[in-house]
Design an enzyme around this catalytic site. Sequence first.
Site, short mmCIF file in Angstrom:
data_model
loop_
_atom_site.label_atom_id
_atom_site.label_comp_id
_atom_site.label_asym_id
_atom_site.label_seq_id
_atom_site.Cartn_x
_atom_site.Cartn_y
_atom_site.Cartn_z
N ASP A 45 -23.73 -48.43 -42.10
CA ASP A 45 -24.35 -49.45 -42.94
C ASP A 45 -25.66 -49.92 -42.31
OD1 ASP A 45 -23.99 -51.48 -45.24
OD2 ASP A 45 -24.49 -52.72 -43.51
N TYR A 50 -33.11 -54.03 -40.50
CA TYR A 50 -32.53 -53.95 -39.16
C TYR A 50 -33.50 -53.31 -38.16
CZ TYR A 50 -28.27 -54.95 -41.81
OH TYR A 50 -27.34 -55.50 -42.66
N LYS A 79 -30.44 -50.43 -47.45
CA LYS A 79 -30.70 -51.57 -48.34
C LYS A 79 -32.19 -51.74 -48.58
CE LYS A 79 -26.74 -53.81 -46.17
NZ LYS A 79 -26.81 -53.42 -44.76
N HIS A 112 -30.64 -55.93 -50.96
CA HIS A 112 -30.14 -56.66 -49.77
C HIS A 112 -29.84 -58.13 -50.09
CE1 HIS A 112 -30.39 -56.52 -45.10
NE2 HIS A 112 -29.47 -57.36 -45.48
P1 NAD Z 1 -19.31 -58.36 -36.95
O1 NAD Z 1 -18.47 -59.31 -37.74
O2 NAD Z 1 -19.05 -56.92 -37.05
O3 NAD Z 1 -19.21 -58.84 -35.43
C1 NAD Z 1 -19.92 -58.22 -34.43
C2 NAD Z 1 -19.57 -58.87 -33.10
O4 NAD Z 1 -18.16 -58.73 -32.86
C3 NAD Z 1 -20.25 -58.21 -31.93
O5 NAD Z 1 -20.58 -59.23 -31.02
C4 NAD Z 1 -19.20 -57.30 -31.34
O6 NAD Z 1 -19.37 -57.09 -29.97
C5 NAD Z 1 -17.94 -58.06 -31.63
N1 NAD Z 1 -16.78 -57.17 -31.83
C6 NAD Z 1 -16.74 -56.08 -32.64
N2 NAD Z 1 -15.52 -55.52 -32.61
C7 NAD Z 1 -14.76 -56.27 -31.75
C8 NAD Z 1 -13.43 -56.20 -31.30
N3 NAD Z 1 -12.59 -55.25 -31.74
N4 NAD Z 1 -12.99 -57.12 -30.41
C9 NAD Z 1 -13.83 -58.09 -29.96
N5 NAD Z 1 -15.12 -58.23 -30.35
C10 NAD Z 1 -15.58 -57.32 -31.24
O7 NAD Z 1 -20.82 -58.73 -37.20
P2 NAD Z 1 -22.05 -58.39 -38.05
O8 NAD Z 1 -22.89 -57.43 -37.28
O9 NAD Z 1 -22.57 -59.70 -38.47
O10 NAD Z 1 -21.52 -57.68 -39.37
C11 NAD Z 1 -21.19 -56.31 -39.40
C12 NAD Z 1 -22.19 -55.50 -40.22
O11 NAD Z 1 -22.28 -56.02 -41.54
C13 NAD Z 1 -23.65 -55.56 -39.73
O12 NAD Z 1 -23.85 -54.78 -38.58
C14 NAD Z 1 -24.38 -55.10 -40.96
O13 NAD Z 1 -24.30 -53.69 -41.08
C15 NAD Z 1 -23.57 -55.78 -42.06
N6 NAD Z 1 -24.19 -57.07 -42.48
C16 NAD Z 1 -24.79 -57.12 -43.70
C17 NAD Z 1 -25.39 -58.30 -44.13
C18 NAD Z 1 -26.03 -58.38 -45.50
O14 NAD Z 1 -26.80 -59.33 -45.73
N7 NAD Z 1 -25.74 -57.47 -46.39
C19 NAD Z 1 -25.39 -59.43 -43.30
C20 NAD Z 1 -24.76 -59.35 -42.06
C21 NAD Z 1 -24.13 -58.17 -41.68
#
Ligand code: NAD
Length: 320
Positions: A45, A50, A79, A112
């Site tokens: 994704d 990004y 996006k 997006h």
């Molecule tokens: P996420 O909820 O995936 O959290 C990431 C954090 O959690 C990192 O600090 C990571 O080290 C930690 N983590 C991951 N797996 C873990 C585990 N098993 N145990 C402990 N800690 C863990 O956060 P995110 O990056 O906000 O969201 C995921 C993805 O969603 C983004 O990378 C992006 O691709 C997408 N996203 C899209 C939008 C949008 O506007 N469409 C907005 C935010 C995120």
Amino acid sequence: MASPTIKLNSGYDMPQVGFGLWKVDNAVCADTVYNAIKAGYRLFDGACDYGNEKECGEGVARAIKDGLVKREDLFIVSKLWQTFHDEDKVEPITRRQLADWQIDYFDLFLIHFPAALEYVDPSVRYPPGWFYDGKSEVRWSKTTLQQTWGAMEKLVDKGLARSIGVSNYQAQSVYDALIYARIKPATLQIEHHPYLQQPDLVSLAQTEGIVVTAYSSFGPTGFMELDMPRAKSVAPLMDSPVIKAVADKHKRTPAQVLLRWATQRGIAVIPKTSRPEVMAQNLDSTSFDLDSEDLAKIADMDLNIRFNKPTNYFSANKLY
Ligand code: NAD
């Protein structure tokens, strides 16, 4: 280990557990994508915003060259950033993003955010971000979502995107899209975790055959990296006694419970991590089921708190 897939209304199968690319540093991004493919991820994704699509493409190209996967095994999501909503800007920027990824079609391309910003030429700044001047000035474009969606549909006609969808839409924008869409959105990507459950929006999308993808499944954790005060104002979900008790009961980690809470309800997830052992743990999160008691307890955790608000990024008063 492989993710189950979900059938989209476009006819394509989408992996239900994918890999998120926001905040993946450029320096480690190619290796991270390569390692995630090695760990079994097939959905990535990404987004123009990004700022790492070139490096993502390098990781993908290396994995294909090394024989780990073929292009058709992967499901690549990207996006459209807001500064490219004007109808004549959609195709050129999509072609640039495809070139960065070293591919000739996206499996899924999303709007997006449902708000158009004035065009910023990529030669001026790329990715352009929220601000017209690169500092603080927000300039809106007069392009409507209907016009942008028409340009997105042409991407499908031209084979540049197999499926198209939306992100960060609330119910009214979804209703509108259903009225004017020639090609129905295949997915709706939204912030979704126990602190922001949005049950009516999820239900609307699912009733209309639009697959919901949850982002930021771990709630505040992903936003701590941005030092966001709002994220620090609540307890990390992974430390929640409710989530921990459910995890202990099923002999899983809190992260796996948070992901399964979504996938068990037909929602796709896209967690992000740079650690290979955590990548494997997150991918391996669909082989157990929460029971009705677990689901009821998690439903009670809703705080209706949203971390990913545009105003959190461009308010002069720093509302977050
Ligand atoms: P996420 O909820 O995936 O959290 C990431 C954090 O959690 C990192 O600090 C990571 O080290 C930690 N983590 C991951 N797996 C873990 C585990 N098993 N145990 C402990 N800690 C863990 O956060 P995110 O990056 O906000 O969201 C995921 C993805 O969603 C983004 O990378 C992006 O691709 C997408 N996203 C899209 C939008 C949008 O506007 N469409 C907005 C935010 C995120």
